[in-house]
Design an enzyme around this catalytic site. Sequence first.
Site: not given
Ligand code: INI
Length: 156
Positions: A89, A128
Amino acid sequence: MKTIEGVVAAPGARVAIAIARFNNFINDSLLEGAVDALKRIGQVSDDDITVVWVPGAYELPLTVRALVDTKRYDAVVALGTVIRGGTAHFEFVAGECSSGLASVAMESVVPVAFGVLTTESIEQAIERAGTKAGNKGAEAAMTALEMINVIKAIKA
Ligand code: INI
């Protein structure tokens, strides 16, 4: 020889910040750093800063594109945090976010600053976001302002 180099101060600049809610406990600190840098170092007024919250980093490119298309902003700062988990992911979210933001900037010639943390752990992200490795939100905000001035100087 002619040298073009931007300064950071950009009083009168209109700046949008697109920020993800996912990992918001980190992103809140990135936002605080970005707004502080815009106002205190960049001399941008509070009225000229617009903050847009979206679900996650994956949504940032579309949001930045919509902001840029309004032609109301001189630069956009994208803030978020993607932390590596046990699946692929991370690669998809971080990859699409970063390449999507780059595409918007290239197509529009409006500076888009990349203030999205992509880390192996929560600890690295915290470092960070205002602790031992600085605040990447503040750095992205200053980059956006400097790029406004660089692009302006190139076009002048
Ligand atoms: N979105 C993030 O901003 N950071 C993450 O670490 C993350 N993880 O790990 O899943 C994440 N997932 C959500 C993604 O950005 C979307 O909102 C989702 O897939 C719907 O489109």
